[in-house]
Design an enzyme around this catalytic site. Structure first.
Site, PDB file in Angstrom:
ATOM      1  N   TYR A  11       0.836  -1.222   0.000  1.00  0.00           N
ATOM      2  CA  TYR A  11       0.000   0.000   0.000  1.00  0.00           C
ATOM      3  C   TYR A  11       0.866   1.265   0.000  1.00  0.00           C
ATOM      4  CZ  TYR A  11      -3.480   3.330   1.965  1.00  0.00           C
ATOM      5  OH  TYR A  11      -4.299   4.408   2.224  1.00  0.00           O
ATOM      6  N   ILE A  12       1.705   1.436   0.990  1.00  0.00           N
ATOM      7  CA  ILE A  12       2.517   2.660   1.032  1.00  0.00           C
ATOM      8  C   ILE A  12       3.638   2.566  -0.008  1.00  0.00           C
ATOM      9  CG2 ILE A  12       3.843   4.236   2.492  1.00  0.00           C
ATOM     10  CD1 ILE A  12       2.437   3.014   4.943  1.00  0.00           C
ATOM     11  N   ASP A  31       9.752  -7.594  -4.187  1.00  0.00           N
ATOM     12  CA  ASP A  31       8.546  -7.928  -3.423  1.00  0.00           C
ATOM     13  C   ASP A  31       8.260  -9.409  -3.676  1.00  0.00           C
ATOM     14  OD1 ASP A  31       5.959  -5.821  -2.454  1.00  0.00           O
ATOM     15  OD2 ASP A  31       5.695  -7.994  -2.492  1.00  0.00           O
ATOM     16  N   ILE A  59      13.267 -10.871   0.587  1.00  0.00           N
ATOM     17  CA  ILE A  59      14.508 -10.168   0.962  1.00  0.00           C
ATOM     18  C   ILE A  59      15.415 -11.042   1.842  1.00  0.00           C
ATOM     19  CG2 ILE A  59      13.651  -7.806   0.708  1.00  0.00           C
ATOM     20  CD1 ILE A  59      13.344  -7.760   3.809  1.00  0.00           C
ATOM     21  N   PHE A  80      10.275  -1.186   2.959  1.00  0.00           N
ATOM     22  CA  PHE A  80       8.894  -1.328   3.434  1.00  0.00           C
ATOM     23  C   PHE A  80       8.563  -2.774   3.804  1.00  0.00           C
ATOM     24  CE2 PHE A  80       8.470   2.248   0.363  1.00  0.00           C
ATOM     25  CZ  PHE A  80       7.798   3.158   1.138  1.00  0.00           C
ATOM     26  N   GLY A  82       7.601  -6.180   5.066  1.00  0.00           N
ATOM     27  CA  GLY A  82       7.421  -6.708   6.421  1.00  0.00           C
ATOM     28  C   GLY A  82       5.963  -7.017   6.670  1.00  0.00           C
ATOM     29  N   SER A 124       6.895   3.069  12.727  1.00  0.00           N
ATOM     30  CA  SER A 124       5.474   3.290  13.014  1.00  0.00           C
ATOM     31  C   SER A 124       5.306   4.090  14.290  1.00  0.00           C
ATOM     32  CB  SER A 124       4.816   1.924  13.176  1.00  0.00           C
ATOM     33  OG  SER A 124       3.568   2.039  13.802  1.00  0.00           O
ATOM     34  N   TYR A 149       4.197  -7.143  16.629  1.00  0.00           N
ATOM     35  CA  TYR A 149       4.464  -6.313  15.450  1.00  0.00           C
ATOM     36  C   TYR A 149       5.168  -5.018  15.878  1.00  0.00           C
ATOM     37  CZ  TYR A 149       3.383  -2.430  12.350  1.00  0.00           C
ATOM     38  OH  TYR A 149       3.481  -1.287  11.605  1.00  0.00           O
ATOM     39  N   LYS A 153       9.167  -3.340  15.110  1.00  0.00           N
ATOM     40  CA  LYS A 153       9.545  -1.979  14.684  1.00  0.00           C
ATOM     41  C   LYS A 153      10.564  -1.385  15.671  1.00  0.00           C
ATOM     42  CE  LYS A 153       6.978  -1.703  11.014  1.00  0.00           C
ATOM     43  NZ  LYS A 153       7.628  -1.841   9.701  1.00  0.00           N
ATOM     44  N   PHE A 218     -14.682   0.061  18.010  1.00  0.00           N
ATOM     45  CA  PHE A 218     -14.070  -0.545  19.207  1.00  0.00           C
ATOM     46  C   PHE A 218     -13.979   0.455  20.361  1.00  0.00           C
ATOM     47  CE2 PHE A 218     -11.580  -3.067  15.832  1.00  0.00           C
ATOM     48  CZ  PHE A 218     -12.569  -4.028  15.743  1.00  0.00           C
ATOM     49  N   ASP A 295      -5.335  -1.249  21.972  1.00  0.00           N
ATOM     50  CA  ASP A 295      -5.542   0.082  21.391  1.00  0.00           C
ATOM     51  C   ASP A 295      -5.323   1.160  22.451  1.00  0.00           C
ATOM     52  OD1 ASP A 295      -6.129  -0.683  18.840  1.00  0.00           O
ATOM     53  OD2 ASP A 295      -8.297  -0.383  18.990  1.00  0.00           O
TER      54      ASP A 295
HETATM   55  N1  UFG Z   1     -11.197   0.731  14.702  1.00  0.00           N
HETATM   56  C1  UFG Z   1     -12.538   0.421  14.857  1.00  0.00           C
HETATM   57  N2  UFG Z   1     -13.050  -0.589  14.105  1.00  0.00           N
HETATM   58  C2  UFG Z   1     -12.304  -1.296  13.213  1.00  0.00           C
HETATM   59  C3  UFG Z   1     -10.936  -0.974  13.060  1.00  0.00           C
HETATM   60  C4  UFG Z   1     -10.415   0.045  13.828  1.00  0.00           C
HETATM   61  O1  UFG Z   1     -13.258   1.028  15.650  1.00  0.00           O
HETATM   62  O2  UFG Z   1     -12.825  -2.223  12.570  1.00  0.00           O
HETATM   63  C5  UFG Z   1     -10.635   1.862  15.452  1.00  0.00           C
HETATM   64  C6  UFG Z   1      -9.494   1.498  16.372  1.00  0.00           C
HETATM   65  O3  UFG Z   1      -9.968   1.112  17.643  1.00  0.00           O
HETATM   66  C7  UFG Z   1      -8.694   2.800  16.398  1.00  0.00           C
HETATM   67  C8  UFG Z   1      -8.932   3.384  15.001  1.00  0.00           C
HETATM   68  O4  UFG Z   1     -10.113   2.772  14.529  1.00  0.00           O
HETATM   69  O5  UFG Z   1      -9.235   3.692  17.337  1.00  0.00           O
HETATM   70  C9  UFG Z   1      -7.801   3.103  14.043  1.00  0.00           C
HETATM   71  O6  UFG Z   1      -7.537   1.710  14.007  1.00  0.00           O
HETATM   72  P1  UFG Z   1      -6.614   1.042  12.893  1.00  0.00           P
HETATM   73  O7  UFG Z   1      -6.617  -0.431  13.140  1.00  0.00           O
HETATM   74  O8  UFG Z   1      -7.004   1.513  11.539  1.00  0.00           O
HETATM   75  O9  UFG Z   1      -5.195   1.687  13.195  1.00  0.00           O
HETATM   76  P2  UFG Z   1      -4.320   1.604  14.530  1.00  0.00           P
HETATM   77  O10 UFG Z   1      -4.125   3.018  14.952  1.00  0.00           O
HETATM   78  O11 UFG Z   1      -4.826   0.659  15.500  1.00  0.00           O
HETATM   79  O12 UFG Z   1      -3.035   0.951  13.925  1.00  0.00           O
HETATM   80  C10 UFG Z   1      -2.200   1.699  13.139  1.00  0.00           C
HETATM   81  C11 UFG Z   1      -1.396   0.828  12.181  1.00  0.00           C
HETATM   82  C12 UFG Z   1      -0.439  -0.041  12.916  1.00  0.00           C
HETATM   83  C13 UFG Z   1       0.334   0.730  13.934  1.00  0.00           C
HETATM   84  C14 UFG Z   1      -0.615   1.482  14.831  1.00  0.00           C
HETATM   85  C15 UFG Z   1       0.055   2.285  15.904  1.00  0.00           C
HETATM   86  O13 UFG Z   1      -2.256   0.012  11.421  1.00  0.00           O
HETATM   87  O14 UFG Z   1       0.462  -0.557  11.968  1.00  0.00           O
HETATM   88  O15 UFG Z   1      -1.375   2.361  14.022  1.00  0.00           O
HETATM   89  O16 UFG Z   1       0.689   3.350  15.395  1.00  0.00           O
HETATM   90  F1  UFG Z   1       1.068  -0.096  14.686  1.00  0.00           F
END
Ligand code: UFG
Length: 336
Positions: A11-12, A31, A59, A80, A82, A124, A149, A153, A218, A295
């Protein structure tokens, strides 16, 4: 200049490759399609009208990587490649530690042997852990993560810092990404998660297109303006542009430089739902359930160091990010 991009079909990575090709850099992508599709490479060529060099390799394959470094005069590596699924890293920690650590170590050894000592690493915001206060600054103490994960990092940041300590010829740039959203404006490339999406936006767009019945939110009891989690959402194209700026900085400096790539603004899950609905004239059914383990309540960047030292800033607003994510999903209901 010749840039080797590991994970360039992701993606990125794919959005970054487009920016590099548009900037007339020679791009070599390595890749193994473990979480991406070959079609992305055709799309990149459609968008840019430029050719890239591609190797379908892991890699960790030392001989193959060595051959690539011997065949091309590589100036810098953007790394990238991983695994990135937080939940999966909890259930399969060895898979994550093995792949993310071993792969990077082999890459670094091959780089060292071939006297290529410039690297930009995808880190991250997760390295800021659960105890630092927002806005996150690069000077804050790291050392805690909430899942394997995140620890990969942290450890890889440390390995790169130790390597730079051991040999001043290395130039290491650690880019700490916040939450990328959106897609290329053409709608030809975007986020294409395999299986059930882990992240908010790909899940939300799959609800919008009717693939999933509702979004699960969530938690509603976080100490935020509406009780849902707050994150720093950044347009993936601007995140990609941060890499171009980082290349210039990396080649002009030695040692380790760390930059947050975020907007500095925080939005809640409900903000995202509302903005998406408004920007795209769709309704998103959702249900609020318990918090997701691991979270944190609020994460957003202090991006001033990248603004000043990289001459880079993210301007695109949430409305545009929501439109671009939806444009990609509508054009490609089943991904690539
Ligand atoms: N969320 C929901 N429902 C979902 C998915 C996410 O409510 O189905 C909420 C999460 O609780 C959070 C927000 O949406 O509050 C963002 O969640 P993401 O899963 O999209 O992203 P995160 O911040 O949890 O994770 C991201 C990256 C990770 C990284 C992390 C911490 O995906 O790689 O940020 O920096 F580790």
């Amino acid at each position: 200049m010749t840039v080797l991009v590991t994970g360039g079909a992701g993606y990125i990575g794919s959005h970054t490759v487009i920016e590099l090709l548009n900037d007339n850099q020679e791009v070599i992508v390595v890749d193994n399609f473990s979480n991406s599709k070959p079609e992305v490479l055709n799309r990149i060529q459609m968008i840019t009208g430029k050719q890239l060099i591609f190797y379908e390799k892991n890699i960790e394959d030392r001989m193959a990587m060595d051959k690539i470094f011997k065949q091309h005069a590589i100036d810098i590596v953007i790394h990238f490649a991983g695994y990135k699924a937080v939940g999966e890293s909890v259930t399969q920690p060895l898979k994550y530690y093995h792949n993310n650590l071993s792969g990077t170590i082999v890459l670094l050894e091959v780089m060292q042997e071939n006297q290529v000592k410039n690297i930009i690493f995808s880190s991250s915001a997760t390295v800021y852990g659960e105890t630092n206060r927002v806005p996150f600054k690069e000077t804050m103490t790291t050392g805690e993560a909430s899942n394997p994960y995140g620890y990969t990092k942290l450890v890889l940041e440390k390995i790169l810092q130790d390597l730079s300590q051991s040999d001043p010829d290395w130039s290491v740039t650690l880019l700490r990404y916040f939450n990328p959203l959106g897609a290329h404006e053409s709608g030809l490339i975007g986020e294409d998660p395999q299986g059930i999406p882990n992240n908010l936006m790909p899940y939300l767009t799959q609800v919008a297109i009717g693939k999933r019945p509702k979004l699960l939110v969530f938690g509603k009891d976080y100490p935020t303006h509406d009780g849902t989690g707050v994150r720093d959402y950044i347009h993936v194209v601007e995140l990609a542009q941060g890499h171009q700026k980082a290349i210039k900085h990396n080649l002009e400096h030695q040692g380790v430089a760390i930059f947050n790539l975020g907007t500095g603004h925080g939005y809640s899950v409900l903000d995202i739902i509302k903005t998406f609905e408004k920007a795209n004239q769709v309704t998103i059914p959702y249900e609020i359930i318990d918090r997701r383990p691991g979270d944190i309540a609020i994460a957003y960047a202090d991006p001033s160091k990248a603004n000043e030292e990289l001459d880079w800033e993210a301007f695109k607003d949430l409305y545009t990010m929501c439109q671009d994510s939806w444009h990609w999903q509508k054009k490609n209901p089943d991904g690539f």
